[in-house]
Design an enzyme around this catalytic site. Structure first.
Site, PDB file in Angstrom:
ATOM      1  N   GLU A 172      -6.493 -11.078  -4.280  1.00 18.89           N
ATOM      2  CA  GLU A 172      -6.132 -12.100  -3.290  1.00 18.89           C
ATOM      3  C   GLU A 172      -7.118 -13.270  -3.237  1.00 18.89           C
ATOM      4  OE1 GLU A 172      -5.757  -9.505   0.111  1.00 18.89           O
ATOM      5  OE2 GLU A 172      -3.588  -9.381  -0.155  1.00 18.89           O
ATOM      6  N   LYS A 208     -11.060  -9.823  -6.260  1.00 14.48           N
ATOM      7  CA  LYS A 208     -11.215  -8.971  -5.078  1.00 14.48           C
ATOM      8  C   LYS A 208     -10.976  -7.501  -5.403  1.00 14.48           C
ATOM      9  CE  LYS A 208      -9.429  -8.542  -0.372  1.00 14.48           C
ATOM     10  NZ  LYS A 208      -8.375  -8.984   0.532  1.00 14.48           N
ATOM     11  N   ASP A 245       0.831  -1.206   0.000  1.00 15.90           N
ATOM     12  CA  ASP A 245       0.000   0.000   0.000  1.00 15.90           C
ATOM     13  C   ASP A 245       0.869   1.261   0.000  1.00 15.90           C
ATOM     14  OD1 ASP A 245      -1.334  -2.263   1.060  1.00 15.90           O
ATOM     15  OD2 ASP A 245      -2.856  -1.034   2.007  1.00 15.90           O
TER      16      ASP A 245
HETATM   17  O1  IFM Z   1      -2.366  -4.628   0.789  1.00 18.16           O
HETATM   18  C1  IFM Z   1      -3.728  -4.819   0.888  1.00 18.16           C
HETATM   19  C2  IFM Z   1      -4.129  -5.934  -0.034  1.00 18.16           C
HETATM   20  O2  IFM Z   1      -3.859  -5.598  -1.372  1.00 18.16           O
HETATM   21  C3  IFM Z   1      -5.588  -6.240   0.113  1.00 18.16           C
HETATM   22  N1  IFM Z   1      -5.871  -6.586   1.471  1.00 18.16           N
HETATM   23  C4  IFM Z   1      -5.554  -5.520   2.411  1.00 18.16           C
HETATM   24  C5  IFM Z   1      -4.104  -5.124   2.320  1.00 18.16           C
HETATM   25  C6  IFM Z   1      -3.812  -3.941   3.245  1.00 18.16           C
HETATM   26  O3  IFM Z   1      -4.485  -2.819   2.833  1.00 18.16           O
END
Ligand code: IFM
Length: 760
Positions: free
Chosen positions: A473, A586, A330
């Site tokens: 994911e 997702k 992120d």
């Molecule tokens: O990094 C992200 C991921 O891409 C999706 N799940 C949450 C994480 C943290 O924001």
């Protein structure tokens, strides 16, 4: 105060869920620590949290997470022996607001207590000038004479998700400076909080009660008189380079009290003036977008790491211990661009953090799976770079069992994300010190990792990246995820450029580096891999397959899929998730790739893929909307772009997000989406991009907007850009050092220091 510069509420909703969300919306922070937007009298049950950046702790087998400090901002009143709290007292009125211009949180609550009216006002800030310091001005007024007792000091009842992180808490009074000091459970790191008040009324005593270190002030109020006192609290940890955390904390509050509230506030404000000069974006003609975007920028500014800290920004910022306070991709992909283009002195800290944690990434590479070479960065990275992500990272609410997830061991794009950001920093600043400080080493180690992870397919004479998770994911352990392969290719390319640059510009440093990491015999591999790595190309319809055999998955609509859920928080991925056998994804994956590698793909390809993947994307991650928004600006559908822009920009100000994934609580703020809002405004609607040669602006002003104005830094020089319908004005600062080329809607202009350029 201009409504576009604040968020406010005019009632208090006495419900846990609301208090939790308000705590996020009204949080303040200063990079060193965050203070949730809770009321002065609240405690751990209301999720009061002063989360300290960069210090982590583990208790037993629970997740390691950041440490929350004892609450030096605590104050509670009794009036005529009645406890006064928004939770238990009759509230006649309540307003609170957060001033975005200087991160000041204000509340005013009017209570009715035993037939008397009492008004409480307080304002708090975490100093942007002195990072360890918090300051509060607290006032009370009663409409009739009353017997008031003020309890103010340090509350050691700490909200922890997986605590108790502070052990051996000692509560002391040293010459009217209250001090709480302790050690972290796991590593015994010293933490201290000192608090001092400046008060000129009442009878003051010291008391330790209910795990609180308090001044108790007794006072007989006169009707209508306002009584104001000031609180100064300081947090220090062993991560601060001080001889004694106790002495440093005491000194800090003593000096602050001596300087006084106004001086502390003025110094704090001066820093904020600078931040907004660097970073504000103005949208004329759309107040909703303006406020949401400014709030998003504010969220990034409050958590920007303290200079010299080599800290980074967690996925839930400093809004608590959610997501283990961990740093994910992120930061590099969604927040870093904002800092790089507006506030490079913060961007450099984010990169220093990755240099600091390089050894952790090396450890992970060696120990993950069959063992790899180079640097495999942690999916969830904390202070040491070891991976906080567990192999069973999500709980299934249907069975209560933990689900095997492969985020940690298969989401290999993380290393390339880091390498790409590292190179971007160099490209746009021309500052090679970061490369020499360790950035080049990071890049080469990331390339080395990909080479050792890659599989050479002899039949096809190509390198493939197998058994990974891409940004989506919900589909784990897939082969040749287009995004991941592109990121790996970019990493090889960057590694090759790094080698060439250092060889010519810094031959001695180059020699030292390749000897240090013993890599000279491997460099030719990166050249070969850059050329031979397999990148999935568009099919006959122009669609890029997200990974091998994605097209063979079941095409279900998201609605249909969700209709089969048993539990509302059920996770759709992992081994058995409902989305696994389907094309439902997702978050942006191919679209994320199209956004990252803009120049490689045509408008048509962007459009076709957007249209193909958008109906199949759940946007189950806050990272998704901005990618869709930005790509939509590229192929010219500004209405779609705007819709997704508002989604990303409003996420934290509206605070309607989900707070559970599976059984995991994840209610906190979303700095990646905040960064996405800035990127959509500036890169998307502003059409800004930059490379080592020039800044390009291809404005795509949204129909509703009359003007989009933003600030940029390029190679150390600053510019304001005003985009209006049919015109662009570039204002280089007079103090800029050099002239730079801008290409505006295809027209090349030179922007010399102080010379305003107007292009129609
Ligand atoms: O990094 C992200 C991921 O891409 C999706 N799940 C949450 C994480 C943290 O924001």
């Amino acid at each position: 105060m201009n409504t576009l510069w604040k968020v406010s509420a005019d009632s208090f909703v006495n419900e846990k869920e609301s208090i939790m969300r308000m705590g996020n919306v009204y949080q303040i922070a200063n990079g060193y620590m965050g203070y949730r937007g809770t009321l002065d009298e609240f405690g751990p049950d209301e999720l009061v949290g002063i989360t300290i950046a960069g210090i982590f702790d583990r208790v037993g087998d629970s997740w390691r997470e950041p440490v929350n400090a004892p609450n030096g901002g605590y104050t509670k009143l009794t009036v005529d022996n009645n406890d006064v709290s928004a939770l238990t007292t009759s509230v006649k009125s309540h307003t609170q607001n957060l001033q975005l211009e200087n991160a000041l949180f204000n509340r005013e609550t009017t209570y009715e207590v035993a037939g008397k009216t009492i008004v409480v006002n307080s304002s708090r800030f975490l100093s942007a000038d002195t990072p360890n310091l918090g300051v509060i001005k607290y006032s009370l007024t009663t409409d009739k004479a009353a017997k008031v007792m003020i309890n103010t000091g340090i509350d050691c009842n700490i909200w922890d998700l997986n605590g108790k992180h502070l052990v051996n808490l000692r509560l002391e009074n040293r010459d009217n400076v209250l001090l709480v000091h302790a050690e972290t459970n796991e590593l015994g790191k010293r933490v201290a909080v000192a608090e001092m008040i400046d008060i000129d009324f009442g009878k003051c005593k010291h008391e330790i009660a209910d795990n609180k270190n308090l001044h108790t002030i007794e006072l007989e109020t006169e009707a209508g008189t306002t009584y104001t006192f000031y609180k100064y609290f300081a947090v220090f940890t062993e991560n601060d380079t001080v001889a004694s955390v106790n002495d440093a904390a005491i000194k800090n509050v003593t000096e602050a009290k001596l300087a006084g509230y106004e001086k502390c506030l003025n110094d704090h404000n001066a820093q904020w003036t600078k931040k907004w000069q660097y970073c504000d974006v103005e949208i004329d003609g759309d107040d909703e977008a303006q406020q949401a975007l400014r709030y998003s920028i504010f969220q990034l500014l409050i958590v920007a790491p303290v200079n010299g800290s080599a800290n980074s920004i967690p996925a839930r910022a400093l809004s608590g211990q959610v997501y283990k306070g961990a740093i994910f991709w992120d930061t590099e992909m969604f927040m870093f661009p904002f800092f790089l283009y507006t506030y490079p002195e913060k961007a450099v800290e984010l990169m220093r953090y990755r240099i600091k944690t390089l050894d952790g990434a090396r450890r992970k590479a060696k120990t993950e799976g069959v063992g790899f070479e180079g640097a495999f960065y942690a999916w969830e990275s904390q202070d040491d770079g070891d991976d906080a992500c567990t192999y069973f990272n999500i709980g299934d609410p249907n069975t209560g069992r933990d689900l095997r997830t492969h985020f940690r061991d298969k989401q290999v794009h993380i290393s390339g994300d880091v390498a790409i950001a590292m190179w971007e920093y160099f490209k746009l600043t021309e500052d090679d010190t970061l490369l020499l400080e360790g950035g080049a080493e990071v890049i080469l180690e990331c390339a080395r990792f990909y080479f050792s992870y890659a599989y050479y397919n002899t039949n096809k004479n190509r390198y493939e990246i197998l058994d990974v998770i891409g940004p989506d994911e919900y589909h784990e352990r897939v082969n040749n995820n287009a995004f991941t392969n592109m990121v790996a290719k970019a990493t090889f390319e960057i590694a090759n450029k790094t080698v060439n640059y250092l060889k010519h510009k810094h031959p001695d440093a180059f020699k030292t580096l390749i000897q240090k990491i013993n890599i000279s015999g491997e460099l030719h591999r990166f050249v070969e891999a850059e050329k031979l790595i397999y990148i999935p190309e568009p099919n006959n319809e122009g669609v890029i397959e997200q990974f091998d055999a994605y097209f063979k998955l079941k095409d279900t609509s998201i609605k249909e899929l969700k209709a089969t859920m048993i539990h509302p928080n059920e996770y759709l991925g992992a081994g058995q998730g409902l989305a696994v056998p389907t094309k439902v994804i997702k978050q942006a994956d191919v679209v994320m790739m199209l956004n990252m590698f803009k120049t490689r793909y045509s408008k048509e390809i962007k459009k076709v893929n957007w249209q193909y993947y958008e109906p199949r994307t759940e946007h189950g991650s806050s990272l998704s909307a901005c990618a869709y928004a930005m790509v939509a600006t590229e192929f010219g559908d500004l209405d779609f772009a705007y819709e997704y822009f508002l989604k990303t920009a409003k996420i934290d100000i509206e605070a309607k997000y989900k707070v559970y994934v599976g059984t995991i609580f994840m209610g906190g703020s979303h700095p990646a989406a905040n960064g996405g809002a800035w990127m959509t405004a500036v890169f998307g609607f502003g059409g800004v991009s930059a490379d080592e040669n020039q800044v390009t602006i291809n404005p795509r002003l949204y129909t509703k907007w009359n003007k989009l104005q933003f600030n940029l830094v390029y190679k150390g020089d600053r510019f304001t850009v005003k985009i209006t319908r049919g015109a662009v004005e570039i204002l280089p600062l007079t103090m800029n050092k050099n002239s730079h080329t801008f290409i505006v809607s295809g027209q090349s202009v030179v922007c010399a220091p102080g010379n305003v350029v107007f292009i129609k």
